[in-house]
Design an enzyme around this catalytic site. Structure first.
Site, PDB file in Angstrom:
ATOM      1  N   ASN A  16     -13.431   3.267 -21.664  1.00 28.90           N
ATOM      2  CA  ASN A  16     -13.138   3.668 -20.199  1.00 28.90           C
ATOM      3  C   ASN A  16     -12.729   5.336 -19.998  1.00 28.90           C
ATOM      4  O   ASN A  16     -13.163   6.066 -19.332  1.00 28.90           O
ATOM      5  CB  ASN A  16     -12.373   2.735 -19.611  1.00 28.90           C
ATOM      6  CG  ASN A  16     -13.105   1.720 -18.914  1.00 28.90           C
ATOM      7  OD1 ASN A  16     -13.910   1.688 -18.098  1.00 28.90           O
ATOM      8  ND2 ASN A  16     -12.885   0.464 -19.852  1.00 28.90           N
ATOM      9  N   ARG A  84      12.155  -1.965 -20.115  1.00 28.01           N
ATOM     10  CA  ARG A  84      11.071  -1.392 -19.106  1.00 28.01           C
ATOM     11  C   ARG A  84      11.597  -0.195 -18.532  1.00 28.01           C
ATOM     12  O   ARG A  84      10.642   0.723 -18.442  1.00 28.01           O
ATOM     13  CB  ARG A  84      10.650  -2.410 -18.300  1.00 28.01           C
ATOM     14  CG  ARG A  84       9.970  -3.620 -18.991  1.00 28.01           C
ATOM     15  CD  ARG A  84       9.912  -4.698 -18.239  1.00 28.01           C
ATOM     16  NE  ARG A  84       9.318  -6.111 -18.897  1.00 28.01           N
ATOM     17  CZ  ARG A  84       8.158  -6.134 -19.263  1.00 28.01           C
ATOM     18  NH1 ARG A  84       7.206  -5.433 -18.874  1.00 28.01           N
ATOM     19  NH2 ARG A  84       7.632  -7.237 -19.954  1.00 28.01           N
ATOM     20  N   MET A 109      -1.842  -2.078 -22.104  1.00 29.92           N
ATOM     21  CA  MET A 109      -1.423  -3.518 -22.087  1.00 29.92           C
ATOM     22  C   MET A 109       0.025  -3.675 -22.014  1.00 29.92           C
ATOM     23  O   MET A 109       0.673  -4.440 -22.658  1.00 29.92           O
ATOM     24  CB  MET A 109      -1.805  -3.777 -23.700  1.00 29.92           C
ATOM     25  CG  MET A 109      -3.391  -3.904 -24.092  1.00 29.92           C
ATOM     26  SD  MET A 109      -4.285  -4.850 -22.770  1.00 29.92           S
ATOM     27  CE  MET A 109      -3.686  -6.416 -23.522  1.00 29.92           C
ATOM     28  N   HIS A 128     -10.329  -3.893 -14.292  1.00 32.77           N
ATOM     29  CA  HIS A 128     -10.283  -5.228 -14.612  1.00 32.77           C
ATOM     30  C   HIS A 128     -11.952  -5.915 -14.958  1.00 32.77           C
ATOM     31  O   HIS A 128     -12.650  -5.456 -14.170  1.00 32.77           O
ATOM     32  CB  HIS A 128      -9.665  -6.172 -13.647  1.00 32.77           C
ATOM     33  CG  HIS A 128      -9.273  -7.495 -14.022  1.00 32.77           C
ATOM     34  ND1 HIS A 128      -8.097  -7.874 -14.824  1.00 32.77           N
ATOM     35  CD2 HIS A 128      -9.929  -8.685 -13.859  1.00 32.77           C
ATOM     36  CE1 HIS A 128      -8.084  -9.137 -15.148  1.00 32.77           C
ATOM     37  NE2 HIS A 128      -9.362  -9.785 -14.401  1.00 32.77           N
ATOM     38  N   GLU A 164       2.664  -4.201  -7.464  1.00 34.87           N
ATOM     39  CA  GLU A 164       3.774  -5.041  -7.915  1.00 34.87           C
ATOM     40  C   GLU A 164       2.830  -6.202  -8.601  1.00 34.87           C
ATOM     41  O   GLU A 164       3.458  -6.936  -9.655  1.00 34.87           O
ATOM     42  CB  GLU A 164       5.082  -5.375  -7.187  1.00 34.87           C
ATOM     43  CG  GLU A 164       5.808  -4.048  -7.126  1.00 34.87           C
ATOM     44  CD  GLU A 164       6.863  -4.116  -6.013  1.00 34.87           C
ATOM     45  OE1 GLU A 164       7.304  -5.419  -5.979  1.00 34.87           O
ATOM     46  OE2 GLU A 164       6.837  -3.062  -5.507  1.00 34.87           O
ATOM     47  N   ASP A 167      -2.875  -7.428 -11.149  1.00 39.28           N
ATOM     48  CA  ASP A 167      -4.511  -7.347 -11.023  1.00 39.28           C
ATOM     49  C   ASP A 167      -4.676  -7.870  -9.454  1.00 39.28           C
ATOM     50  O   ASP A 167      -5.594  -8.350  -8.942  1.00 39.28           O
ATOM     51  CB  ASP A 167      -5.038  -8.590 -11.674  1.00 39.28           C
ATOM     52  CG  ASP A 167      -4.921  -8.071 -13.330  1.00 39.28           C
ATOM     53  OD1 ASP A 167      -5.044  -6.875 -13.389  1.00 39.28           O
ATOM     54  OD2 ASP A 167      -5.086  -9.157 -14.323  1.00 39.28           O
ATOM     55  N   GLU A 196     -18.292  -1.117 -16.366  1.00 34.52           N
ATOM     56  CA  GLU A 196     -17.070  -0.356 -15.908  1.00 34.52           C
ATOM     57  C   GLU A 196     -17.266   1.169 -16.227  1.00 34.52           C
ATOM     58  O   GLU A 196     -16.694   1.741 -15.648  1.00 34.52           O
ATOM     59  CB  GLU A 196     -16.111  -0.867 -17.180  1.00 34.52           C
ATOM     60  CG  GLU A 196     -15.617  -2.329 -16.998  1.00 34.52           C
ATOM     61  CD  GLU A 196     -14.563  -2.819 -17.968  1.00 34.52           C
ATOM     62  OE1 GLU A 196     -14.079  -1.936 -18.624  1.00 34.52           O
ATOM     63  OE2 GLU A 196     -14.449  -4.049 -18.227  1.00 34.52           O
TER      64      GLU A 196
END
Ligand code: GRF
Length: 223
Positions: A16, A84, A109, A128, A164, A167, A196
């Site tokens: 992509n 994180r 990922m 997605h 948040e 997807d 895509e």
């Protein structure tokens, strides 16, 4: 007109990313890939950036390991053992250094926390490989296996703004492909991927042209 500065976040192959780079080679395309950031140092996507003279940076989440005591104090039982927020701060620093205006997740990922998502609210997109809101939270071959197992006659791909909820953000564009009786996850993936590669550059173009407006959970596209 200056072109929109796009930062692409990757973890893997980067087909992509390649499609976006290819689209941006057209002089009239209103956006350019300013930086590619990978959390995986060996991601082939980094070689794609290098081949096109696009700066890249590795921000490896494993560099932000939590100490054992921190792990006990934070998310109990969590499989992830990196900080994180420090990881995402490093992503922000890299994006800021290149004055990125739109962040595009392209096979990235890592799940992003509200810290990152709120900071770039309305200017992060993801792609997605299914027709959201169905088959959310799955990735790679798992998505296509789930589509085949469901008996759905159609699948496709979705470009959406990132919120948040994984997807779950407002849908910008979708493309539909048929599911055939003799499909395997691989043949279906290939059909979806072809779409895509057209869809992501198109969504970025609409954003760059200022034609996307988020209203609730919908995206209105002006002509
Ligand atoms: C794509 O299927 C995309 O929908 C998903 O991750 C995959 C990335 O593939 N989010 P690539 O690295 O762009 O080839």
């Amino acid at each position: 007109m200056p072109r929109l500065r796009v930062g692409v976040l990757v973890s893997g192959t980067g087909t992509n990313l390649q499609a976006i780079i290819n689209a941006a080679q057209a002089e009239q395309y209103p956006a350019e890939v300013t930086v590619v950031i990978s959390n995986v140092p060996t991601a082939p996507a980094l070689e794609r950036a290098a081949r096109h003279g696009i700066p890249s940076q590795v921000v490896d989440h494993r560099q932000f390991r939590l100490t054992r005591i921190c792990r006990r104090l934070t998310e109990r039982g969590s499989a992830e053992n990196y900080d994180r927020v420090r990881f995402e701060q490093a992503l922000c620093d890299a994006l800021d250094a290149y004055q990125v205006e739109l962040v595009c997740l392209a096979g990235f990922m890592r799940v992003l926390t509200p810290f990152f998502v709120q900071r770039y609210s309305g200017r992060i997109m993801n792609i997605h490989p299914a027709l959201l809101p169905a088959f959310k939270g799955l990735w790679g071959h798992h998505v296509h296996e789930a589509v085949l197992a469901s008996g759905a006659r159609y699948s496709g791909c979705t470009v959406h703004f990132v919120t948040e909820e994984v997807d779950g953000g407002p849908i910008i564009l979708q493309r539909v492909v048929p599911v055939y009786d003799d499909d395997t996850p691989e043949t279906l993936a290939a059909r979806v991927q072809e779409q895509e590669h057209q869809l992501y550059p198109e969504a970025i173009r609409l954003f760059a042209e200022g034609r996307l407006r988020i209203v609730g959970n919908r995206v209105i596209i002006s002509q």
